[in-house]
Design an enzyme around this catalytic site. Sequence first.
Site, PDB file in Angstrom:
ATOM      1  N   CYS A   1       0.924  -1.118   0.020  1.00  0.00           N
ATOM      2  CA  CYS A   1      -0.067   0.025  -0.042  1.00  0.00           C
ATOM      3  C   CYS A   1       0.884   1.417  -0.012  1.00  0.00           C
ATOM      4  O   CYS A   1       0.670   2.313  -1.045  1.00  0.00           O
ATOM      5  CB  CYS A   1      -0.965   0.018   1.213  1.00  0.00           C
TER       6      CYS A   1
ATOM      7  N   CYS B   1      -3.212   4.772   9.587  1.00  0.00           N
ATOM      8  CA  CYS B   1      -2.088   4.098  10.021  1.00  0.00           C
ATOM      9  C   CYS B   1      -1.474   4.963  11.085  1.00  0.00           C
ATOM     10  O   CYS B   1      -0.008   4.777  11.395  1.00  0.00           O
ATOM     11  CB  CYS B   1      -1.406   3.774   8.809  1.00  0.00           C
TER      12      CYS B   1
ATOM     13  N   CYS C   1       8.163   3.086   5.338  1.00  0.00           N
ATOM     14  CA  CYS C   1       7.465   2.939   4.343  1.00  0.00           C
ATOM     15  C   CYS C   1       7.906   2.731   3.150  1.00  0.00           C
ATOM     16  O   CYS C   1       7.442   2.483   2.092  1.00  0.00           O
ATOM     17  CB  CYS C   1       6.318   4.260   4.272  1.00  0.00           C
TER      18      CYS C   1
END
Length: 237
Positions: A120, A206, A231
Amino acid sequence: MENSLKIEFEKLQEELAGEPSQADFLQRLIERFPNEVVFSTSFSYEDQVITHLIKNLEVDIFTLDTGRLFEQTYETWASTKAFFKKEIKAYYPDTEELRNFVSKNGPNSFYQSVDQRKACCTIRKVHPLKKALQGYKVWITGLRAEHSPNRQNMPALEWDEDNKIIKFHPILHWSTEQVTDYVKDNHLPYNYLHKKGFVSIGCEPCTRAIQEGEDFRAGRWWWEDANKKECGLHIHQ
């Protein structure tokens, strides 16, 4: 071109070892790479400090809109643009890539596994970042060593092999107090979520506020191991 940029990077490493001031080194980067220096902002405390540091310099600014940011982040984006009167380029996930991912996995699959979460992040952040960095040779960031165990031993100047670009972290070793004092003293706009315990602010599903005694990164992807909380935007060699 990559080899010549790496040579320039090595020269800059030597120059930075001479401990020039942040302002002098930023100016040196701009003179060395005119119209090829860019800063990425997520409108955090740190990024507001850097936006102020470069406000009169020839540095482009961009942000990544993942589509799942907090409303307060969009408010800070608007107030930042009004305050500094600078263009902030916006980059977004590829529509088709995102549609396929969500259609197959659902809108909240990032809670299911680290792999799903990273997938994602790749679609919403990493791929748009690559577009945003095209045509630039220097990428300025607001990273700070205190924010993650992975950043404790980072150099202020890095070669980003993945993006083939020089990275400079001008406030890497600033303390939290230095950052917040700078924002306050210069009356800079900031994300009000910071006042509610949100230290590192990313996508809304998140990110949570941290509790007393927790480390800086505890509010990001809190269901994962603390040592895996990146990330993919910043890969350190």
